[in-house]
Design an enzyme around this catalytic site. Sequence first.
Site, PDB file in Angstrom:
ATOM      1  N   CYS A 120       0.822  -1.226   0.000  1.00  0.00           N
ATOM      2  CA  CYS A 120       0.000   0.000   0.000  1.00  0.00           C
ATOM      3  C   CYS A 120       0.848   1.266   0.000  1.00  0.00           C
ATOM      4  O   CYS A 120       0.355   2.343  -0.314  1.00  0.00           O
ATOM      5  CB  CYS A 120      -0.930   0.005   1.207  1.00  0.00           C
ATOM      6  SG  CYS A 120      -1.892  -1.495   1.333  1.00  0.00           S
ATOM      7  N   HIS A 265      -3.660   6.858   1.383  1.00  0.00           N
ATOM      8  CA  HIS A 265      -3.982   5.492   0.964  1.00  0.00           C
ATOM      9  C   HIS A 265      -5.395   5.161   1.438  1.00  0.00           C
ATOM     10  O   HIS A 265      -5.842   5.627   2.496  1.00  0.00           O
ATOM     11  CB  HIS A 265      -2.972   4.513   1.577  1.00  0.00           C
ATOM     12  CG  HIS A 265      -3.380   3.091   1.418  1.00  0.00           C
ATOM     13  ND1 HIS A 265      -3.739   2.564   0.200  1.00  0.00           N
ATOM     14  CD2 HIS A 265      -3.523   2.086   2.332  1.00  0.00           C
ATOM     15  CE1 HIS A 265      -4.074   1.298   0.370  1.00  0.00           C
ATOM     16  NE2 HIS A 265      -3.957   0.986   1.645  1.00  0.00           N
ATOM     17  N   ASN A 295     -10.050  -0.961  -1.303  1.00  0.00           N
ATOM     18  CA  ASN A 295      -8.607  -0.792  -1.145  1.00  0.00           C
ATOM     19  C   ASN A 295      -7.905  -1.386  -2.371  1.00  0.00           C
ATOM     20  O   ASN A 295      -7.960  -2.589  -2.599  1.00  0.00           O
ATOM     21  CB  ASN A 295      -8.161  -1.511   0.140  1.00  0.00           C
ATOM     22  CG  ASN A 295      -6.673  -1.374   0.421  1.00  0.00           C
ATOM     23  OD1 ASN A 295      -5.907  -0.915  -0.419  1.00  0.00           O
ATOM     24  ND2 ASN A 295      -6.264  -1.783   1.609  1.00  0.00           N
TER      25      ASN A 295
HETATM   26  O1  UT7 Z   1      -4.120  -1.501   3.172  1.00  0.00           O
HETATM   27  C1  UT7 Z   1      -3.259  -2.087   4.091  1.00  0.00           C
HETATM   28  C2  UT7 Z   1      -3.524  -1.645   5.446  1.00  0.00           C
HETATM   29  N1  UT7 Z   1      -4.763  -2.225   5.921  1.00  0.00           N
HETATM   30  C3  UT7 Z   1      -5.410  -1.619   6.905  1.00  0.00           C
HETATM   31  O2  UT7 Z   1      -4.983  -0.575   7.344  1.00  0.00           O
HETATM   32  C4  UT7 Z   1      -6.642  -2.276   7.494  1.00  0.00           C
HETATM   33  C5  UT7 Z   1      -6.679  -2.045   8.979  1.00  0.00           C
HETATM   34  N2  UT7 Z   1      -7.760  -2.763   9.664  1.00  0.00           N
HETATM   35  C6  UT7 Z   1      -9.053  -2.485   9.455  1.00  0.00           C
HETATM   36  O3  UT7 Z   1      -9.390  -1.671   8.610  1.00  0.00           O
HETATM   37  C7  UT7 Z   1     -10.076  -3.154  10.334  1.00  0.00           C
HETATM   38  O4  UT7 Z   1      -9.414  -3.836  11.363  1.00  0.00           O
HETATM   39  C8  UT7 Z   1     -11.020  -4.133   9.559  1.00  0.00           C
HETATM   40  C9  UT7 Z   1     -11.958  -3.354   8.645  1.00  0.00           C
HETATM   41  C10 UT7 Z   1     -10.204  -5.105   8.726  1.00  0.00           C
HETATM   42  C11 UT7 Z   1     -11.887  -4.924  10.545  1.00  0.00           C
HETATM   43  O5  UT7 Z   1     -12.600  -4.034  11.370  1.00  0.00           O
HETATM   44  P1  UT7 Z   1     -12.593  -4.235  12.972  1.00  0.00           P
HETATM   45  O6  UT7 Z   1     -13.451  -3.198  13.519  1.00  0.00           O
HETATM   46  O7  UT7 Z   1     -11.148  -4.257  13.397  1.00  0.00           O
HETATM   47  O8  UT7 Z   1     -13.295  -5.618  13.136  1.00  0.00           O
HETATM   48  P2  UT7 Z   1     -12.761  -6.977  13.811  1.00  0.00           P
HETATM   49  O9  UT7 Z   1     -11.771  -7.632  12.900  1.00  0.00           O
HETATM   50  O10 UT7 Z   1     -12.332  -6.717  15.213  1.00  0.00           O
HETATM   51  O11 UT7 Z   1     -14.082  -7.818  13.834  1.00  0.00           O
HETATM   52  C12 UT7 Z   1     -15.245  -7.392  14.566  1.00  0.00           C
HETATM   53  C13 UT7 Z   1     -16.340  -8.399  14.340  1.00  0.00           C
HETATM   54  C14 UT7 Z   1     -15.904  -9.846  14.554  1.00  0.00           C
HETATM   55  O12 UT7 Z   1     -16.979 -10.547  15.127  1.00  0.00           O
HETATM   56  P3  UT7 Z   1     -17.045 -10.811  16.724  1.00  0.00           P
HETATM   57  O13 UT7 Z   1     -15.778 -11.566  17.037  1.00  0.00           O
HETATM   58  O14 UT7 Z   1     -17.102  -9.451  17.344  1.00  0.00           O
HETATM   59  O15 UT7 Z   1     -18.298 -11.612  16.875  1.00  0.00           O
HETATM   60  C15 UT7 Z   1     -15.647 -10.347  13.162  1.00  0.00           C
HETATM   61  O16 UT7 Z   1     -15.819 -11.742  13.054  1.00  0.00           O
HETATM   62  O17 UT7 Z   1     -16.780  -8.321  12.969  1.00  0.00           O
HETATM   63  C16 UT7 Z   1     -16.734  -9.635  12.385  1.00  0.00           C
HETATM   64  N3  UT7 Z   1     -16.441  -9.503  10.968  1.00  0.00           N
HETATM   65  C17 UT7 Z   1     -17.368  -9.332  10.029  1.00  0.00           C
HETATM   66  N4  UT7 Z   1     -18.706  -9.247  10.082  1.00  0.00           N
HETATM   67  C18 UT7 Z   1     -19.366  -9.064   8.913  1.00  0.00           C
HETATM   68  C19 UT7 Z   1     -15.204  -9.504  10.383  1.00  0.00           C
HETATM   69  N5  UT7 Z   1     -15.347  -9.347   9.058  1.00  0.00           N
HETATM   70  C20 UT7 Z   1     -16.677  -9.240   8.820  1.00  0.00           C
HETATM   71  C21 UT7 Z   1     -17.418  -9.047   7.633  1.00  0.00           C
HETATM   72  N6  UT7 Z   1     -18.765  -8.965   7.730  1.00  0.00           N
HETATM   73  N7  UT7 Z   1     -16.832  -8.927   6.414  1.00  0.00           N
END
Ligand code: UT7
Length: 338
Positions: A120, A265, A295
Site C-alpha cells: 500500500c 492510501h 482498497n
Molecule cells: O491496506 C493495508 C492496510 N490495511 C489496513 O490498514 C486495514 C486495517 N484494519 C481495518 O481496517 C479493520 O481492522 C477491519 C476493517 C479489517 C476490521 O474491522 P474491525 O473493527 O477491526 O473488526 P474486527 O476484525 O475486530 O471484527 C469485529 C467483528 C468480529 O466478530 P465478533 O468476534 O465481534 O463476533 C468479526 O468476526 O466483525 C466480524 N467480521 C465481520 N462481520 C461481517 C469480520 N469481518 C466481517 C465481515 N462482515 N466482512
Amino acid sequence: MTTTLRRSRILGMGSYVPERVVTNDDLKEWYDTNHEWIVERTGIVERRWIAEEGGETNSDLAVHAAKAALEDAGVDKDEIDMVIYATMTPDHAFPGTGVFFQRKMGFSKPIPCLDIRQQCTAFVYAMSIADQFIRTGMYDKILVVGAEIHSTGIDRRPEGRDVGVLFGDGAGVAVLGVSDDPDVGLMSSHLYADGKDAEILWIEAESCSNHPRISHEDIDEGRVFPKMEGRKVFKNAVTRLPQAMMAGMQENKLTLDDVDMVIPHQANLRINEFVAKSIGLPPEKIHNTIHKFGNTTAGSIPMCMVDALQEGKIKRGDLVCMLAFGAGLTWGSVFLRY
Ligand code: UT7
C-alpha cells in the site's frame, strides 16, 4: 531530504478501473456479511473487480491508466525514459509486470522497467524513486504506475470475509517530468519500513524455502490468501500516518493551513478520519475514494488523486500531501506543489 536544483513535477495523471461493479450485497454470494457492517467498519460501498472469467491483467489496467496520464500530460509515449511499476499482484511471479506493460505500451526504445513491491506504500516509494532519477539528471520523464488485481487472489471461503470485503482492482499512473518552475514539484519524500510485524499482513505461500513453493496443503489450508490482524494493522496505521505527515511538514516548514489536500492510501475510511482528527486537519482537506473502489493498495493513491483532480478539488499550484501505510510494515509521505 530537500530538493535543491533540479526538481520533478507531475505533468499529468490518469486512472482506470474495470467495468464490473461489485456491491457489498454481491459479496453475500461468498460471505456471511452485510452492507451495514462493511460501510460502518470500512466506508466501502462497492469496488471494481475484473470479469469473473478473468482476461484483464494487471498490466492491461495500467496501460489504460498510462494512456490517460500521457494524454493529460500532453506527452508522447516515446518521450518516456523509464517505468517504475508498483504492484503486489503481478501478472506473473517473474519477470516483473513492468516489462509486460512496456511491451503493451509499445515504447520505441528499450527503456528500463523497475518493479517495486511496497504494497500500500508502493506509490509513495515509487514517486520518491522517480524523483531521485529526475533530480540527478539521469532521466527527464518517468511513468510511475500503481496497479492491482486483487479480486483473483481473495479468499472466497467463508473464513476469508474479514479481508475479502476490502480489496478492489484498479490502476493509477503519474507522468513525472522536470519542473520549469522552482516553486512547483516534489518537495520532499519520507519513506519508512519496520519488518518486525511483517506477518500481521501477509501471504505465507508461496515461499522459496518450501519445495515445491506451493503445495496442495497451502491451497487447501488457505496459506495462499492474504491474512491480516486487522486491529493491529489499524493501530499501526493511525500512529504511523500522522508521523509521516508531520515529518514532511517539518522539513518543508509548513502548517496545516498551507496544505490544500491530503491524498491518503485508501484502506479504511475510519483510519483516514481518525488521522485527520488527530492532527486537526479539516475533513474537506482529505480526499477519499474508498466508498467506490475499496482498497486497491498500490493503485489507491494515484486513483484517489485523479478523482480529486476530476472533482476540481486540486488545482495547479495546490500543495498536496500523499500519505501511505501498508504491509511490511511500510509507510511514508510525499509533499508536492502540483
Ligand atoms: O491496506 C493495508 C492496510 N490495511 C489496513 O490498514 C486495514 C486495517 N484494519 C481495518 O481496517 C479493520 O481492522 C477491519 C476493517 C479489517 C476490521 O474491522 P474491525 O473493527 O477491526 O473488526 P474486527 O476484525 O475486530 O471484527 C469485529 C467483528 C468480529 O466478530 P465478533 O468476534 O465481534 O463476533 C468479526 O468476526 O466483525 C466480524 N467480521 C465481520 N462481520 C461481517 C469480520 N469481518 C466481517 C465481515 N462482515 N466482512
